[in-house]
Design a protein around this motif. Structure first.
Motif, PDB file in Angstrom:
ATOM      1  N   ASN A 115       3.358 -55.457   0.767  1.00 44.88           N
ATOM      2  CA  ASN A 115       2.324 -56.043  -0.101  1.00 44.88           C
ATOM      3  C   ASN A 115       0.928 -55.631   0.352  1.00 44.88           C
ATOM      4  OD1 ASN A 115       4.242 -57.386  -1.683  1.00 44.88           O
ATOM      5  ND2 ASN A 115       4.230 -59.184  -0.351  1.00 44.88           N
ATOM      6  N   LYS A 116       0.721 -55.637   1.662  1.00 44.77           N
ATOM      7  CA  LYS A 116      -0.600 -55.303   2.208  1.00 44.77           C
ATOM      8  C   LYS A 116      -1.020 -53.888   1.818  1.00 44.77           C
ATOM      9  CE  LYS A 116      -2.998 -54.673   6.656  1.00 44.77           C
ATOM     10  NZ  LYS A 116      -2.876 -54.808   8.137  1.00 44.77           N
ATOM     11  N   TYR A 117      -0.095 -52.943   1.922  1.00 39.26           N
ATOM     12  CA  TYR A 117      -0.428 -51.544   1.645  1.00 39.26           C
ATOM     13  C   TYR A 117       0.005 -51.091   0.252  1.00 39.26           C
ATOM     14  CZ  TYR A 117      -1.487 -51.138   6.616  1.00 39.26           C
ATOM     15  OH  TYR A 117      -2.034 -51.299   7.866  1.00 39.26           O
ATOM     16  N   GLN A 118       0.604 -52.010  -0.506  1.00 33.45           N
ATOM     17  CA  GLN A 118       1.142 -51.679  -1.837  1.00 33.45           C
ATOM     18  C   GLN A 118       2.111 -50.493  -1.745  1.00 33.45           C
ATOM     19  OE1 GLN A 118      -2.562 -51.212  -4.126  1.00 33.45           O
ATOM     20  NE2 GLN A 118      -2.223 -53.260  -4.966  1.00 33.45           N
ATOM     21  N   ALA A 119       2.997 -50.583  -0.767  1.00 29.25           N
ATOM     22  CA  ALA A 119       3.975 -49.515  -0.549  1.00 29.25           C
ATOM     23  C   ALA A 119       5.006 -49.491  -1.667  1.00 29.25           C
ATOM     24  CB  ALA A 119       4.661 -49.703   0.797  1.00 29.25           C
ATOM     25  N   ASN A 120       5.465 -48.284  -2.010  1.00 34.54           N
ATOM     26  CA  ASN A 120       6.446 -48.114  -3.090  1.00 34.54           C
ATOM     27  C   ASN A 120       7.883 -48.155  -2.594  1.00 34.54           C
ATOM     28  OD1 ASN A 120       4.106 -45.930  -3.302  1.00 34.54           O
ATOM     29  ND2 ASN A 120       4.390 -46.798  -5.345  1.00 34.54           N
ATOM     30  N   TYR A 121       8.101 -47.650  -1.344  1.00 36.24           N
ATOM     31  CA  TYR A 121       9.458 -47.460  -0.859  1.00 36.24           C
ATOM     32  C   TYR A 121       9.526 -47.738   0.639  1.00 36.24           C
ATOM     33  CZ  TYR A 121       9.722 -44.898  -5.259  1.00 36.24           C
ATOM     34  OH  TYR A 121       9.651 -44.547  -6.578  1.00 36.24           O
ATOM     35  N   CYS A 122      10.750 -47.983   1.104  1.00 34.85           N
ATOM     36  CA  CYS A 122      11.005 -48.190   2.533  1.00 34.85           C
ATOM     37  C   CYS A 122      12.171 -47.292   2.945  1.00 34.85           C
ATOM     38  CB  CYS A 122      11.338 -49.656   2.809  1.00 34.85           C
ATOM     39  SG  CYS A 122      11.657 -50.028   4.556  1.00 34.85           S
ATOM     40  N   LEU A 123      12.015 -46.609   4.090  1.00 31.14           N
ATOM     41  CA  LEU A 123      13.045 -45.700   4.588  1.00 31.14           C
ATOM     42  C   LEU A 123      13.304 -45.983   6.062  1.00 31.14           C
ATOM     43  CD1 LEU A 123      14.872 -43.150   4.334  1.00 31.14           C
ATOM     44  CD2 LEU A 123      12.857 -41.785   4.944  1.00 31.14           C
ATOM     45  N   TYR A 124      14.550 -46.286   6.390  1.00 31.80           N
ATOM     46  CA  TYR A 124      14.974 -46.451   7.781  1.00 31.80           C
ATOM     47  C   TYR A 124      15.572 -45.134   8.262  1.00 31.80           C
ATOM     48  CZ  TYR A 124      14.278 -51.491   8.127  1.00 31.80           C
ATOM     49  OH  TYR A 124      13.718 -52.736   8.206  1.00 31.80           O
ATOM     50  N   LEU A 125      14.983 -44.570   9.298  1.00 30.27           N
ATOM     51  CA  LEU A 125      15.454 -43.304   9.835  1.00 30.27           C
ATOM     52  C   LEU A 125      16.583 -43.474  10.840  1.00 30.27           C
ATOM     53  CD1 LEU A 125      12.044 -41.464  10.261  1.00 30.27           C
ATOM     54  CD2 LEU A 125      13.723 -41.192   8.432  1.00 30.27           C
ATOM     55  N   LEU A 126      16.894 -44.720  11.203  1.00 30.15           N
ATOM     56  CA  LEU A 126      18.013 -45.020  12.092  1.00 30.15           C
ATOM     57  C   LEU A 126      18.338 -46.498  11.943  1.00 30.15           C
ATOM     58  CD1 LEU A 126      19.912 -43.917  14.319  1.00 30.15           C
ATOM     59  CD2 LEU A 126      18.232 -44.692  15.999  1.00 30.15           C
ATOM     60  N   LEU A 135      14.448 -56.805   1.007  1.00 30.65           N
ATOM     61  CA  LEU A 135      13.088 -56.399   0.695  1.00 30.65           C
ATOM     62  C   LEU A 135      12.827 -56.469  -0.802  1.00 30.65           C
ATOM     63  CD1 LEU A 135      12.722 -53.279   3.057  1.00 30.65           C
ATOM     64  CD2 LEU A 135      12.286 -55.692   3.565  1.00 30.65           C
ATOM     65  N   ASN A 136      11.553 -56.319  -1.157  1.00 26.78           N
ATOM     66  CA  ASN A 136      11.155 -56.362  -2.564  1.00 26.78           C
ATOM     67  C   ASN A 136      10.762 -54.987  -3.093  1.00 26.78           C
ATOM     68  OD1 ASN A 136       8.863 -56.110  -1.036  1.00 26.78           O
ATOM     69  ND2 ASN A 136       7.697 -57.732  -2.070  1.00 26.78           N
ATOM     70  N   ILE A 137      11.110 -53.927  -2.355  1.00 28.37           N
ATOM     71  CA  ILE A 137      10.865 -52.550  -2.783  1.00 28.37           C
ATOM     72  C   ILE A 137      12.132 -51.736  -2.547  1.00 28.37           C
ATOM     73  CG2 ILE A 137       8.365 -52.573  -2.408  1.00 28.37           C
ATOM     74  CD1 ILE A 137       8.831 -51.267   0.307  1.00 28.37           C
ATOM     75  N   PRO A 138      12.297 -50.599  -3.239  1.00 33.76           N
ATOM     76  CA  PRO A 138      13.492 -49.762  -3.031  1.00 33.76           C
ATOM     77  C   PRO A 138      13.639 -49.343  -1.571  1.00 33.76           C
ATOM     78  CG  PRO A 138      12.324 -49.065  -5.001  1.00 33.76           C
ATOM     79  CD  PRO A 138      11.448 -50.078  -4.333  1.00 33.76           C
ATOM     80  N   LEU A 139      14.888 -49.347  -1.109  1.00 35.59           N
ATOM     81  CA  LEU A 139      15.193 -49.152   0.309  1.00 35.59           C
ATOM     82  C   LEU A 139      16.261 -48.082   0.482  1.00 35.59           C
ATOM     83  CD1 LEU A 139      15.231 -50.089   3.336  1.00 35.59           C
ATOM     84  CD2 LEU A 139      16.872 -51.858   2.619  1.00 35.59           C
ATOM     85  N   ALA A 140      16.016 -47.141   1.403  1.00 37.76           N
ATOM     86  CA  ALA A 140      16.999 -46.106   1.739  1.00 37.76           C
ATOM     87  C   ALA A 140      17.169 -46.046   3.248  1.00 37.76           C
ATOM     88  CB  ALA A 140      16.552 -44.751   1.200  1.00 37.76           C
TER      89      ALA A 140
END
Length: 422
Positions: A115-126, A135-140
């Protein structure tokens, strides 16, 4: 423009670390903003390895909103139960309550930052052994391998279930899973059929932190990998001993966690202790070491874990890279060697053939049956007597520039932008 959150609750030095740094570097050049969320120690380390870029933002894991009194009261109540459980020696209850505290904090932090950065997506690299956050955004998430299921080792059911349950949780809840090879996708589909449409294989690329000064290659066979039973250092040691009988001039260089201890005969190694094969593997090596200590210390050099710059210098001075693994999720050293112009001798694994096909480099890679020390020794002798020339930089660019970390990052972005927004 795309803004991406990358949480890093933990990372593994070595190959996974390289993947993280390479992808984050490319994301920072292709995206509007990349928000890295990690511990202060991890952030301080990553700052020294990543380029200075206005698009990179660093945030610590911590309370998302210290004024959120309801959450503080909730955590405070749980902490009271934790103290009571520990006083009564209720270990499992204490562990459960501690993990519950982490989950409340963890998810809230990522949501707060999105919310703070208005991020569109989240990606976990591990994400091995981790639960999938809400979460409230698309997650990979990136999946590297299924070693606990597919490596030729026997782990306990309890150990396997920890990893299985985590992966299944991600398959059910995340929007997409990226695997680092087609082989890893096949392994997931075999264990958890029904998720194939939300899994995409994106191969890794050769990774270079800088242009290393030109060094005259020596008769060095290089294996950059931490000690692990399925990396099969033992077969390489057996091959080296056979080669030493020929009185040839060579050296076998090992870098990676605990390779220094391996060459010194210190067999208190940390990885795969949970497997049934661990003690048998070490006993076999102990016998070989006791009988050949002088020869091993003459022909083998184990440097232990090295910074990326040290690995780069080791590539630069080597004649050939050797990959004797009996299992890999990818085997990054093959792509790294090829894209530095080095020839490779590798065990005959499907995932290694994926890389040869990707780079169209069958003339640069020789295969041997996994675990076959005699054939490996013959190929190493052939390389010493008739060495393949290192490719020039112009030849490397002509042949292999079609797949770099830029293309890898772009494939990730293509996957992310297709994910449905809630």
């Amino acid at each position: 423009m795309l803004k991406l959150i990358i949480p890093i609750p933990y990372y593994v030095p070595g190959g996974v670390e390289k993947v993280m740094l390479a992808l984050i570097t490319e994301f920072s050049q292709q995206l509007e903003q990349v928000i890295i969320v990690a511990s202060p120690k991890t952030i301080n380390y990553f700052r020294t390895k990543l380029p200075e870029n206005d698009s990179l933002v660093y945030e610590y894991f911590g309370w998302a909103d210290v004024n959120h009194l309801n959450k503080l009261r909730q955590i405070g109540l749980i902490n009271r139960f934790i103290n009571l459980a520990e006083a009564l020696n209720l270990t499992k209850l204490s562990q459960y309550l501690n993990s519950l505290t982490e989950k409340i904090n963890y998810d809230k932090k990522i949501i707060f930052l999105s919310n703070k950065y208005q991020a569109n997506y989240c990606l976990y690299l591990l994400a091995n052994k981790m639960r999938c956050p809400n979460l409230n955004i698309p997650l990979a998430m990136v999946s590297y391998d299924l070693f606990w299921r597919c490596a030729p080792l026997k782990y306990s059911k309890e150990y396997q279930n920890i990893y299985d349950n985590s992966l299944l949780n991600w398959l059910k809840k995340a929007n997409h899973i990226v695997t680092i090879s087609a082989k890893t996708k096949q392994e997931i589909n075999k264990k958890f059929p029904g998720f194939t449409d939300k899994i995409s294989p994106v191969p890794l690329a050769g990774y270079s932190i800088s242009v290393c000064e030109s060094i005259q290659p020596e008769n060095i066979f290089y294996f950059p990998s931490s000690f692990s039973i399925y990396k099969d250092h033992l077969t390489l040691i057996k091959a080296g001993l056979l080669l030493a009988e020929k009185q040839l001039n060579f050296q076998i260089l090992l870098t990676g966690k605990e390779t220094d201890k391996l060459v010194k005969g210190d067999l208190d190694l940390s990885q795969q202790k949970e497997s049934q094969e661990y003690q048998q593997y070490l006993r076999e090596y102990a016998e070989i070491y006791q009988e050949n200590q002088e020869v091993i210390q003459r022909y083998f050099v184990g440097l232990g874990y090295g910074e990326l710059e040290q690995v780069e210098k080791s590539y630069a001075k080597s004649l050939c890279v050797v990959m004797p693994s009996i299992y890999e999720g990818f085997g990054l050293a093959i792509s790294e060697a090829v894209t530095r112009g080095l020839p490779v001798i590798a065990s005959d694994l499907d995932v290694f053939h994926e890389q040869v096909e990707l780079y169209q480099c069958s003339d640069r890679v020789e295969f041997f049956p996994p675990g076959d020390a005699e054939t490996l020794a013959k190929l190493m002798e052939k390389m010493l007597l008739h060495p393949q020339q290192r490719l020039s930089q112009s030849e490397i660019e002509r042949r292999f520039s079609h797949w770099t970390w830029r293309e890898v990052a772009q494939e990730y972005i293509n996957i992310l932008v297709k994910l449905p927004q809630d």
